[in-house]
Design a protein around this motif. Structure first.
Motif, PDB file in Angstrom:
ATOM      1  N   MET A 192       0.888  -1.217   0.014  1.00  0.00           N
ATOM      2  CA  MET A 192       0.067   0.048   0.127  1.00  0.00           C
ATOM      3  C   MET A 192       0.748   1.597  -0.124  1.00  0.00           C
ATOM      4  SD  MET A 192      -2.467   1.996   0.595  1.00  0.00           S
ATOM      5  CE  MET A 192      -4.190   1.591   0.854  1.00  0.00           C
ATOM      6  N   TYR A 194       0.569   5.623  -0.177  1.00  0.00           N
ATOM      7  CA  TYR A 194      -0.302   6.823  -0.292  1.00  0.00           C
ATOM      8  C   TYR A 194       0.341   7.814  -1.188  1.00  0.00           C
ATOM      9  CZ  TYR A 194      -3.209   5.632   3.694  1.00  0.00           C
ATOM     10  OH  TYR A 194      -4.015   4.903   4.886  1.00  0.00           O
ATOM     11  N   TYR A 206      -3.978  11.682  -8.719  1.00  0.00           N
ATOM     12  CA  TYR A 206      -4.953  10.465  -8.890  1.00  0.00           C
ATOM     13  C   TYR A 206      -4.308   9.676  -9.929  1.00  0.00           C
ATOM     14  CZ  TYR A 206      -9.304   8.543 -10.448  1.00  0.00           C
ATOM     15  OH  TYR A 206     -10.445   7.718 -11.091  1.00  0.00           O
ATOM     16  N   ILE A 210      -3.801   5.611  -9.435  1.00  0.00           N
ATOM     17  CA  ILE A 210      -4.754   4.520 -10.055  1.00  0.00           C
ATOM     18  C   ILE A 210      -4.018   3.978 -11.360  1.00  0.00           C
ATOM     19  CG2 ILE A 210      -6.988   5.664  -9.414  1.00  0.00           C
ATOM     20  CD1 ILE A 210      -7.380   5.939 -12.421  1.00  0.00           C
ATOM     21  N   LEU A 214      -2.226   1.422  -8.901  1.00  0.00           N
ATOM     22  CA  LEU A 214      -3.069   0.144  -8.758  1.00  0.00           C
ATOM     23  C   LEU A 214      -2.925  -0.524 -10.300  1.00  0.00           C
ATOM     24  CD1 LEU A 214      -5.928   2.261  -7.530  1.00  0.00           C
ATOM     25  CD2 LEU A 214      -5.347   0.203  -6.600  1.00  0.00           C
ATOM     26  N   GLU A 215      -2.871   0.198 -11.398  1.00  0.00           N
ATOM     27  CA  GLU A 215      -3.203  -0.405 -12.575  1.00  0.00           C
ATOM     28  C   GLU A 215      -1.775  -1.204 -12.986  1.00  0.00           C
ATOM     29  OE1 GLU A 215      -4.724   1.869 -15.944  1.00  0.00           O
ATOM     30  OE2 GLU A 215      -3.471   0.673 -17.375  1.00  0.00           O
ATOM     31  N   TRP A 218      -0.111  -3.206  -9.442  1.00  0.00           N
ATOM     32  CA  TRP A 218      -1.095  -4.256  -8.777  1.00  0.00           C
ATOM     33  C   TRP A 218      -0.709  -3.852  -7.331  1.00  0.00           C
ATOM     34  CZ3 TRP A 218      -0.293  -9.547 -11.655  1.00  0.00           C
ATOM     35  CH2 TRP A 218      -0.421  -9.208 -13.058  1.00  0.00           C
ATOM     36  N   THR A 219      -0.557  -2.511  -6.877  1.00  0.00           N
ATOM     37  CA  THR A 219      -0.081  -2.267  -5.390  1.00  0.00           C
ATOM     38  C   THR A 219      -1.484  -1.186  -5.115  1.00  0.00           C
ATOM     39  OG1 THR A 219       2.030  -2.530  -5.993  1.00  0.00           O
ATOM     40  CG2 THR A 219       1.457  -0.962  -4.047  1.00  0.00           C
ATOM     41  N   ASP A 220      -2.083  -1.575  -3.759  1.00  0.00           N
ATOM     42  CA  ASP A 220      -2.858  -0.583  -3.418  1.00  0.00           C
ATOM     43  C   ASP A 220      -2.481   0.586  -3.346  1.00  0.00           C
ATOM     44  OD1 ASP A 220      -5.253  -2.425  -3.403  1.00  0.00           O
ATOM     45  OD2 ASP A 220      -4.319  -3.344  -1.451  1.00  0.00           O
ATOM     46  N   SER A 221      -3.312   1.848  -3.313  1.00  0.00           N
ATOM     47  CA  SER A 221      -2.826   3.188  -3.071  1.00  0.00           C
ATOM     48  C   SER A 221      -4.159   3.879  -3.061  1.00  0.00           C
ATOM     49  CB  SER A 221      -2.033   3.466  -4.461  1.00  0.00           C
ATOM     50  OG  SER A 221      -1.763   4.981  -4.450  1.00  0.00           O
ATOM     51  N   ILE A 222      -3.845   5.082  -2.044  1.00  0.00           N
ATOM     52  CA  ILE A 222      -4.871   5.990  -1.751  1.00  0.00           C
ATOM     53  C   ILE A 222      -4.436   7.315  -2.347  1.00  0.00           C
ATOM     54  CG2 ILE A 222      -6.475   7.020  -0.308  1.00  0.00           C
ATOM     55  CD1 ILE A 222      -5.960   4.634   1.456  1.00  0.00           C
ATOM     56  N   THR A 236      -4.442   6.952   9.874  1.00  0.00           N
ATOM     57  CA  THR A 236      -3.828   5.640   9.576  1.00  0.00           C
ATOM     58  C   THR A 236      -2.214   5.726   9.535  1.00  0.00           C
ATOM     59  OG1 THR A 236      -4.024   6.110   7.133  1.00  0.00           O
ATOM     60  CG2 THR A 236      -5.619   4.553   8.187  1.00  0.00           C
ATOM     61  N   LEU A 241       3.923   3.750   7.272  1.00  0.00           N
ATOM     62  CA  LEU A 241       3.130   3.961   6.208  1.00  0.00           C
ATOM     63  C   LEU A 241       4.097   4.503   4.954  1.00  0.00           C
ATOM     64  CD1 LEU A 241       0.197   4.087   4.994  1.00  0.00           C
ATOM     65  CD2 LEU A 241       0.329   6.523   5.609  1.00  0.00           C
ATOM     66  N   ARG A 318      -0.904  -6.861 -17.488  1.00  0.00           N
ATOM     67  CA  ARG A 318      -2.395  -6.531 -17.141  1.00  0.00           C
ATOM     68  C   ARG A 318      -3.292  -8.068 -16.882  1.00  0.00           C
ATOM     69  NH1 ARG A 318      -0.428  -2.460 -17.074  1.00  0.00           N
ATOM     70  NH2 ARG A 318      -1.065  -0.310 -18.247  1.00  0.00           N
ATOM     71  N   ARG A 319      -4.087  -7.982 -15.729  1.00  0.00           N
ATOM     72  CA  ARG A 319      -4.625  -9.125 -15.408  1.00  0.00           C
ATOM     73  C   ARG A 319      -6.016  -9.034 -16.384  1.00  0.00           C
ATOM     74  NH1 ARG A 319      -4.525  -8.346  -9.004  1.00  0.00           N
ATOM     75  NH2 ARG A 319      -2.438  -9.884  -8.632  1.00  0.00           N
TER      76      ARG A 319
END
Lengths: 326, 326
Positions: A192, A194, A206, A210, A214-215, A218-222, A236, A241, A318-319
């Motif tokens: 993850m 941020y 953004y 994303i 993310l794309e 493949w790693t979560d991100s806010i 958090t 972090l 890509r998945r």
């Protein structure tokens, strides 16, 4: 036609009411690429209004205000179906339409009376001028509209900005070439990350979250706006972090710096990317912030590339995208 | 004064040019609470324009268009400093200002010529009418403005919607009381939960992500618009990913259903929250979608409460907010 000619032609064509509202429409990274142009109009325009929509949302709940005195700027690299449809819808409503496309063979070129073929900036090859990207074209169109419709005073400074842009991007990339591997080592095993920023950089933040993380990774991100950070998301934060903080040179820099002071106290895994170090200060203060994301976008890509290399994860993997039906 | 009287008074006061643009300004959950009202104006207004800003961004880069023909609606429960300043800035620019506040002792009541004291809906006690929340007041103000300024045709249906709202919220809560513990069991050990939705629900989705999960649960969360999902974010989806999907009853429902079809194939840890099951269909189709988030907001809170109970994590626990200087 170039941006200046397109805007002249549109304003001639709509001389009764003129253009009163601009809709920026796209999906994912193509939408984020329109953000700096939307941001410029939202902050500087006196009577013109600007709105910013995902293509599907624009299609499903089309704004009642979209009509003959609207300009719709649609962006897509490879004819995203929703964006092609949004283009068509805008035309059916007699709006003026400019398509920003990745190829002259795009369907959107057939639908829209005006189109511009942009080039993606490749942060590795560096063989494209940064003024030819979708971000730069959209921003240039917005500056033209502001100038031709409202006599925007800082127009000459904006044009000088475009002249300097490519040099500043190259400086930013050279600077980041050395720092990105340090980030990659810290972030190698993070699941993850941020990404934080503010103002004109919200779109780049953004997209970085994303598209890069993310794309491609493949790693979560806010994506966290630094002005919103202290109203929930900061709870958090701890020493572990992983945070990438984009510190901009625009009017909202104070928000980024406030987040920086906090993160320096409570977070050990922080990567600060400050556009001041890229020499963006050469651009006049009146327009500098609108160019900030045009520099951040390729720079953030360098960090992503370094992470991909270290992880042995191909950024093109890509998945689902273009692999399964959805 | 009630919402109708406030809008009448403002329109009398500004009769030369009238109100041309509404700025919705706040931070975190207070900003998200203004989203349904902004969304209504952005989709239905013909000449009025609406904009939506974090208070700090509004302060640092105040839009040039903010002036005597603007209405600024500021929201804060407990005098968030940036929002109090935004209120003051708007007054200094001779904009009309309405403050939505949590208490009559708020500084914002002194600054703004108009104010409304709202009540937070407590999803456990259920002793507040859902029409008294910040979301409901802001939305009602927006309906009034649309009606009084543009003769919005669905105004009677909107007023009927407010009459039905509390019953629908209570039905939604009763329905969710049984389902929330199932979600909590699935999500108990998750360190990351995606919250997805679209249209008018974007604000409720954002609040659910940053206020319920990040702030109250110290759990990472991404708010993903279902129209954006297929343009990047879906690449992280696998059988294990924890997802809360808000399926709305508005015009963008098709986007939520598309995401649902995909998630049903590739994700095992999915919680679907469909506002259709709450009886929101009783509200007229022309205005239904604007009430959707007013039902989702307390319903999502029930899921959060169930998760908190199972984890033994008190929702009021904070690491930083009001505890350290920032």
């Amino acid at each position: 036609m170039n941006a200046e000619q397109i805007m002249k032609s549109i304003l001639l064509d709509t001389k009764k009411d003129g253009i009163q509202q601009v809709f920026f429409v796209g999906c994912g990274g193509s939408l984020a690429g329109l953000y700096p142009a939307w941001y410029l109009l939202s902050r500087e325009a006196k009577t013109l209004r600007a709105a910013y929509y995902n293509s599907s949302e624009f299609l499903q709940a089309t704004p009642a205000a979209c009509g003959p005195s609207s300009l719709v700027i649609c962006c897509s690299l490879m004819d995203t179906p929703e964006t092609v449809e949004a283009c068509r819808r805008a035309r059916a409503l007699n709006a003026q339409v400019i398509a920003l496309v990745g190829s002259d063979n795009s369907q959107m070129v057939q639908i829209a009376p005006y189109s511009i073929c942009y080039r993606n900036f490749d942060a590795r090859k560096r063989d494209t001028n940064a003024s030819e990207t979708k971000l730069a074209w959209a921003l240039r169109l917005a500056f033209e509209l502001l100038w031709q419709k409202e006599g925007y005073a800082a127009y000459p400074q904006a044009m000088e900005g475009f002249e300097m842009l490519n040099d500043i991007v190259l400086a930013g990339l050279r600077y980041s070439d050395r720092r990105a591997p340090i980030f990659a080592q810290k972030a190698e095993n993070e699941t993850m990350i941020y990404v934080m920023g503010s103002g004109a950089n919200n779109g780049a933040m953004y997209a970085s979250s994303i598209c890069n993380l993310l794309e491609c990774m493949w790693t979560d991100s806010i994506a966290v706006n630094t002005g919103e950070y202290f109203h929930g998301p900061f709870e958090t934060t701890d020493q572990n972090l992983a945070v990438m903080l984009m510190v901009g040179t625009g009017r909202t820099r104070a928000l980024d710096e406030r987040a920086l002071r906090f993160l320096n106290r409570y977070c050990d895994n922080l990567t600060v990317i400050d556009s001041k170090t890229f020499g963006i200060d050469r651009i006049a203060p009146s327009v500098r912030e609108y160019f900030d994301p045009l520099v951040f976008m390729p720079v953030m890509d360098i960090y992503n590339t370094a992470l991909a290399r270290l992880r042995g994860h191909c950024e093109q993997d890509r998945r689902y995208m273009h692999k399964v039906a959805y």
